[in-house]
Design a protein around this motif. Structure first.
Motif, PDB file in Angstrom:
ATOM      1  N   PHE A  95       0.820  -1.205   0.000  1.00  0.00           N
ATOM      2  CA  PHE A  95       0.000   0.000   0.000  1.00  0.00           C
ATOM      3  C   PHE A  95       0.859   1.262   0.000  1.00  0.00           C
ATOM      4  O   PHE A  95       0.456   2.290  -0.532  1.00  0.00           O
ATOM      5  N   CYS A  96       2.033   1.177   0.602  1.00  0.00           N
ATOM      6  CA  CYS A  96       2.938   2.338   0.621  1.00  0.00           C
ATOM      7  C   CYS A  96       3.369   2.698  -0.797  1.00  0.00           C
ATOM      8  O   CYS A  96       3.430   3.883  -1.152  1.00  0.00           O
ATOM      9  N   PHE A  97       3.666   1.702  -1.616  1.00  0.00           N
ATOM     10  CA  PHE A  97       4.020   1.956  -3.016  1.00  0.00           C
ATOM     11  C   PHE A  97       2.829   2.507  -3.784  1.00  0.00           C
ATOM     12  O   PHE A  97       2.959   3.428  -4.591  1.00  0.00           O
ATOM     13  N   LEU A  98       1.661   1.938  -3.519  1.00  0.00           N
ATOM     14  CA  LEU A  98       0.456   2.365  -4.228  1.00  0.00           C
ATOM     15  C   LEU A  98       0.147   3.832  -3.955  1.00  0.00           C
ATOM     16  O   LEU A  98      -0.072   4.610  -4.882  1.00  0.00           O
ATOM     17  N   VAL A  99       0.150   4.223  -2.697  1.00  0.00           N
ATOM     18  CA  VAL A  99      -0.158   5.614  -2.369  1.00  0.00           C
ATOM     19  C   VAL A  99       0.924   6.553  -2.896  1.00  0.00           C
ATOM     20  O   VAL A  99       0.629   7.654  -3.371  1.00  0.00           O
ATOM     21  N   PHE A 100       2.170   6.117  -2.846  1.00  0.00           N
ATOM     22  CA  PHE A 100       3.262   6.961  -3.336  1.00  0.00           C
ATOM     23  C   PHE A 100       3.118   7.228  -4.834  1.00  0.00           C
ATOM     24  O   PHE A 100       3.163   8.382  -5.279  1.00  0.00           O
ATOM     25  N   PHE A 101       2.947   6.168  -5.608  1.00  0.00           N
ATOM     26  CA  PHE A 101       2.875   6.348  -7.064  1.00  0.00           C
ATOM     27  C   PHE A 101       1.582   7.049  -7.498  1.00  0.00           C
ATOM     28  O   PHE A 101       1.605   7.852  -8.430  1.00  0.00           O
ATOM     29  N   CYS A 102       0.464   6.758  -6.836  1.00  0.00           N
ATOM     30  CA  CYS A 102      -0.767   7.479  -7.167  1.00  0.00           C
ATOM     31  C   CYS A 102      -0.615   8.959  -6.831  1.00  0.00           C
ATOM     32  O   CYS A 102      -1.028   9.824  -7.600  1.00  0.00           O
ATOM     33  N   GLY A 103      -0.008   9.242  -5.692  1.00  0.00           N
ATOM     34  CA  GLY A 103       0.242  10.637  -5.319  1.00  0.00           C
ATOM     35  C   GLY A 103       1.214  11.312  -6.267  1.00  0.00           C
ATOM     36  O   GLY A 103       1.041  12.469  -6.646  1.00  0.00           O
ATOM     37  N   LEU A 122       0.409   0.098  -8.372  1.00  0.00           N
ATOM     38  CA  LEU A 122      -0.419  -1.105  -8.283  1.00  0.00           C
ATOM     39  C   LEU A 122       0.424  -2.352  -8.529  1.00  0.00           C
ATOM     40  O   LEU A 122       0.316  -3.345  -7.806  1.00  0.00           O
ATOM     41  N   ILE A 123       1.289  -2.289  -9.519  1.00  0.00           N
ATOM     42  CA  ILE A 123       2.169  -3.423  -9.825  1.00  0.00           C
ATOM     43  C   ILE A 123       3.094  -3.711  -8.641  1.00  0.00           C
ATOM     44  O   ILE A 123       3.252  -4.864  -8.231  1.00  0.00           O
ATOM     45  N   LEU A 147      -3.037 -17.106  -7.973  1.00  0.00           N
ATOM     46  CA  LEU A 147      -3.998 -17.251  -6.889  1.00  0.00           C
ATOM     47  C   LEU A 147      -4.389 -15.920  -6.238  1.00  0.00           C
ATOM     48  O   LEU A 147      -5.565 -15.675  -5.968  1.00  0.00           O
ATOM     49  N   VAL A 148      -3.413 -15.028  -6.003  1.00  0.00           N
ATOM     50  CA  VAL A 148      -3.713 -13.830  -5.207  1.00  0.00           C
ATOM     51  C   VAL A 148      -3.490 -12.504  -5.934  1.00  0.00           C
ATOM     52  O   VAL A 148      -3.671 -11.444  -5.342  1.00  0.00           O
ATOM     53  N   SER A 149      -3.111 -12.546  -7.193  1.00  0.00           N
ATOM     54  CA  SER A 149      -2.916 -11.299  -7.922  1.00  0.00           C
ATOM     55  C   SER A 149      -3.803 -11.227  -9.160  1.00  0.00           C
ATOM     56  O   SER A 149      -4.591 -10.288  -9.306  1.00  0.00           O
ATOM     57  N   LEU A 150      -3.689 -12.196 -10.022  1.00  0.00           N
ATOM     58  CA  LEU A 150      -4.428 -12.172 -11.280  1.00  0.00           C
ATOM     59  C   LEU A 150      -5.935 -11.948 -11.091  1.00  0.00           C
ATOM     60  O   LEU A 150      -6.519 -11.113 -11.781  1.00  0.00           O
ATOM     61  N   ASP A 156      -8.674  -3.994  -9.358  1.00  0.00           N
ATOM     62  CA  ASP A 156      -7.763  -2.974  -8.848  1.00  0.00           C
ATOM     63  C   ASP A 156      -7.476  -1.892  -9.883  1.00  0.00           C
ATOM     64  O   ASP A 156      -7.392  -0.707  -9.542  1.00  0.00           O
ATOM     65  N   ALA A 157      -7.345  -2.282 -11.146  1.00  0.00           N
ATOM     66  CA  ALA A 157      -7.138  -1.290 -12.208  1.00  0.00           C
ATOM     67  C   ALA A 157      -8.365  -0.384 -12.324  1.00  0.00           C
ATOM     68  O   ALA A 157      -8.238   0.845 -12.435  1.00  0.00           O
TER      69      ALA A 157
END
Length: 185
Positions: A95-103, A122-123, A147-150, A156-157
């Motif tokens: 989530f830290c990467f997600l918020v950073f890149f979205c920001g 997201l990736i 199992l947990v990403s695809l 998520d996109a």
């Protein structure tokens, strides 16, 4: 060197977004893998688009800290150190990467660039989740991915795109009221 202090308005805004993310985390569909489908990705992207990098990161760190110390903010009203070392822990770190890149994407001047930069977050989030799940479950990275990403990638996109569109509507409505979230310190 000038230090910047957060205003009462900003602290309140961050607290509201931590609470919103905790609520969105509870909207979950349990899956056999142990990794539920939630609205966390949507919430994190929305937070980043509205608060940008710095305040978005602060919000996510507070959210993760609340969960770490036992406040049941994660999916299924879960919390504690076990969540960080469990099946979903990699996604929590991610989530830290997600918020950073979205920001970071908010600094671009086009929707396409913002979504593209956000997709990198997201990736990165999914990579963290896949790797930890694979390690804990003693399975290959490719099996873990399947199992947990695809199964979550399309959701998520769409969450990122939806959060971006909603953030534009919210920002426009607030601007018409004379409020600009990006100028609050």
């Amino acid at each position: 060197m000038k230090t910047q202090r957060l205003t009462t308005q900003t602290i309140t805004l961050i607290a509201i977004f931590v609470a919103l993310l905790a609520i969105l985390s509870q909207i979950a569909i349990p899956l056999p893998s142990g990794v539920p489908a939630t609205l966390q990705t949507f919430g994190i992207a929305l937070i980043a688009y509205l608060l940008q990098c710095k305040k978005g990161m602060i919000t996510i760190f507070i959210y993760l800290f609340c969960g770490l110390v036992g406040i049941p903010v994660f999916a299924g009203f879960s919390s504690g150190l076990s969540c960080f070392f469990g099946k979903t822990g990699g996604f929590l770190y991610g989530f830290c990467f997600l918020v950073f890149f979205c920001g970071l994407g908010t600094w671009t001047n086009t929707a396409w660039k913002t979504i593209t930069v956000s997709a990198l977050g997201l990736i990165a989030c999914h990579i963290c989740g896949v790797l930890q799940f694979a390690l804990l479950m003693h399975m290959s990275i490719s099996s873990s991915f399947l199992l947990v990403s695809l199964p979550f990638l399309l959701k998520d996109a769409l969450s990122i795109v939806g959060a971006f569109l909603l953030s534009k509507l919210i920002t426009k409505a607030l601007a018409q009221s004379g409020i600009q979230l990006h100028t609050l310190t």
